[in-house]
Enzyme design. Structure first.
Site, PDB file in Angstrom:
ATOM      1  N   SER A 266       0.827  -1.209   0.000  1.00  0.00           N
ATOM      2  CA  SER A 266       0.000   0.000   0.000  1.00  0.00           C
ATOM      3  C   SER A 266       0.855   1.251   0.000  1.00  0.00           C
ATOM      4  CB  SER A 266      -0.933  -0.014   1.207  1.00  0.00           C
ATOM      5  OG  SER A 266      -0.245   0.480   2.330  1.00  0.00           O
ATOM      6  N   LYS A 267       0.201   2.368  -0.291  1.00  0.00           N
ATOM      7  CA  LYS A 267       0.894   3.653  -0.289  1.00  0.00           C
ATOM      8  C   LYS A 267       1.574   3.894   1.052  1.00  0.00           C
ATOM      9  CE  LYS A 267      -1.919   6.210  -3.564  1.00  0.00           C
ATOM     10  NZ  LYS A 267      -2.667   7.411  -3.869  1.00  0.00           N
ATOM     11  N   ARG A 268       0.916   3.425   2.100  1.00  0.00           N
ATOM     12  CA  ARG A 268       1.462   3.677   3.432  1.00  0.00           C
ATOM     13  C   ARG A 268       2.758   2.920   3.690  1.00  0.00           C
ATOM     14  NH1 ARG A 268      -3.766   3.448   4.007  1.00  0.00           N
ATOM     15  NH2 ARG A 268      -3.680   1.235   4.450  1.00  0.00           N
TER      16      ARG A 268
END
Ligand code: GLU
Length: 511
Positions: A266-268
């Protein structure tokens, strides 16, 4: 449908930098469009004003252009269906929402966020199930299905905020055929009455997406698996709007997984996993936080595209390296897998090395000098160009080159202490002294001649090559690294070679 010209769209929301999964979605759309002579469209889906991030649209365009993914129509190039940014199309959507209400497929809902929250809490307390606004609960909410018509007209006329929700039919099965997933069926009773039009005068993603795909003549919707649960809702919207025959074919791409297979990338994840999750560097406009990008980490766009192409698609052959044209030629949605694809960072580096080795030495020299400027303006270009091929196999990135060849240009300033402790014997200085004399007598300082003469001399003196060559390497390079020593001596030249041997004897025996 069959005879319609093929049109696909990449439809990101500008809520931040594009994640590599998003780039892969764009890539597969692009390959599919190019393979079949279709049209590739970039549509910006920015109806969620609360999640809008400054600079994200620019980033998306720049990232895709770096990858070589081009568009025939879109927010940045225009086209016959302009505008391609949903916030610029906002007047289009309301009439579709109204038509749905008029035809009995949607309804006005006046519940305030606080009322819904209250209902959620009490429902969760009594049923222990998450609350949703659906076929069952809508009967006891404040909407145009439960309120008398006169009251609804009054509320609307008074400017009372409202949303428009889809009226999901009870007890039906909604079916779709997905090119990748096959037949997908869901029971309507499980779906919630999604908001189609918000109280801020904007459509939601679901309505805008369907209306625009219809108006823009999209024939295939190729997007991430996270949208699969929305596909039945979209299929219903096509039916309710009376445009079912124009419904595009769906293809939902598998998730990109973390290297350990543990969950979605994910982006995170940012830089935490030791590799970038974004194509280009991103500076968060609010926090200033920097996330690294493939481009700035030294990846070639060709390598990046090659890596992404194989994350979810396989050619059915052993071929691993593909140019964009080869990908266009061989790509097919039928060969996209259903299961998630694990990102493999070692493999990613390997791909970059493949593309690095395809560059000419001249070009690598330019790339390296550009990275090193301006401090190293003194470096001899011709010499650098001839040396690069000697170390090319030892690096994956241009920025790693200097670490492998600096000693061709500079004397070592220190010597590897551990190695010296292990391998520098009491007689080593004498051996190097002897070697310096041998080298001093050689006029042809080519690698071939040096190799012949030095090997013969060692043999004559019954010297073990290891006891000579390793100290020589320490003297010339400072450590055990580097390519063939005879090549190194050749490029250093006689004077510099002898100076370095002398320097090592003095500092190491003294030290
Ligand atoms: N705007 C959606 C996104 O950000 C697009 C989904 C779709 O392609 O339908 O992913």
């Amino acid at each position: 449908m069959e005879n319609k010209p093929l049109r696909v769209r990449f439809a990101p929301s500008p809520t931040g930098p594009l994640h590599i999964g998003g780039v892969r979605t764009a890539l597969y759309n692009y390959l599919f469009a190019r393979k079949y002579g279709g049209t590739m469209i970039l549509r910006i889906e920015d109806t969620d004003q609360a999640r809008y991030v400054e600079g994200a649209e620019r980033y998306i365009i720049e990232a895709l252009s770096w990858c070589g993914i081009t568009f025939d129509e879109g927010v940045h190039v225009g086209g016959p269906y302009a505008p391609y940014r949903q916030s610029d199309r906002k007047d289009i959507y309301f009439e579709y929402a109204e038509k749905l209400v008029h035809d009995g497929f949607a309804y006005y809902a006046f519940d305030t966020p606080e009322e819904i929250e209250e209902r959620r809490k009490s429902a969760e307390r009594s049923t222990r199930k998450p609350f949703q606004y659906d076929v069952f609960t809508r009967k006891s909410m404040r909407n145009s299905l439960t309120l008398p018509a006169s009251e609804v007209s009054k509320l609307l006329a008074s400017g009372m905020p409202f949303v428009i929700r889809i009226k999901i039919p009870q007890d039906i099965i909604i079916e779709i055929n997905d090119i990748i997933r096959g037949h997908v069926a869901v029971e309507s009773n499980l779906l919630d009455d999604k908001v189609l039009f918000k109280s801020d005068g904007m459509p939601t993603y679901h309505l805008a997406n369907v209306v625009d795909d219809f108006l823009m003549g999209i024939t295939h919707v190729i997007r991430g698996e996270e949208w699969l649960p929305s596909a039945p809702l979209h299929a219903l919207l096509y039916r309710f709007l009376g445009i079912e025959k124009d419904m595009p074919q769906f293809a939902h791409l598998p998730l990109l997984l973390r290297p350990d297979g543990n969950g979605k990338l994910s982006k995170r994840d940012g830089d935490r996993l030791g590799f970038p999750v974004f194509p280009l560097r991103w500076v968060d406009p609010k926090t200033g936080e920097i996330s690294s990008g493939y481009r700035e980490s030294g990846y070639y766009p060709e390598a990046f595209v090659n890596i992404l192409a194989l994350l979810g698609w396989n050619p059915g052959t052993a071929q691993e390296c593909f140019s964009m044209n080869e990908l266009i030629d061989q790509f097919s949605l039928e060969r996209v897998s259903k299961s998630g694809a694990k990102f493999d960072v070692e493999k990613a580096r390997w791909f970059n090395q493949h593309y690095l080795r395809m560059q000419s030495a001249e070009s690598l020299c330019d790339q390296l000098l550009e990275l090193m400027n301006p401090e190293n303006g003194f470096i001899d270009r011709n010499k650098l160009t001839t040396i690069i091929p000697l170390v090319i196999d030892r690096v994956n990135f241009v920025h790693e080159l200097w670490g492998q060849l600096w000693f061709f240009f500079e004397k070592p300033t220190s010597y590897d202490v551990d190695l010296i402790n292990k391998r520098w014997k009491p007689e080593t200085s004498r051996v190097l002294q002897w070697l310096a004399e041998v080298l001093g007598g050689i006029t042809d300082f080519s690698a071939g001649s040096l190799s012949c003469i030095v090997k013969a001399a060692m043999e004559k003196e019954s010297l073990n090559p290891g006891s000579v060559m390793l100290p020589l390497r320490i003297a010339l390079v400072g450590s055990a690294m580097g390519p063939d020593l005879f090549q190194i001596m050749h490029y250093l030249g006689k004077k510099e070679t002898l100076e370095r041997i002398d320097g090592a004897i003095n500092s190491i025996s003294v030290g």
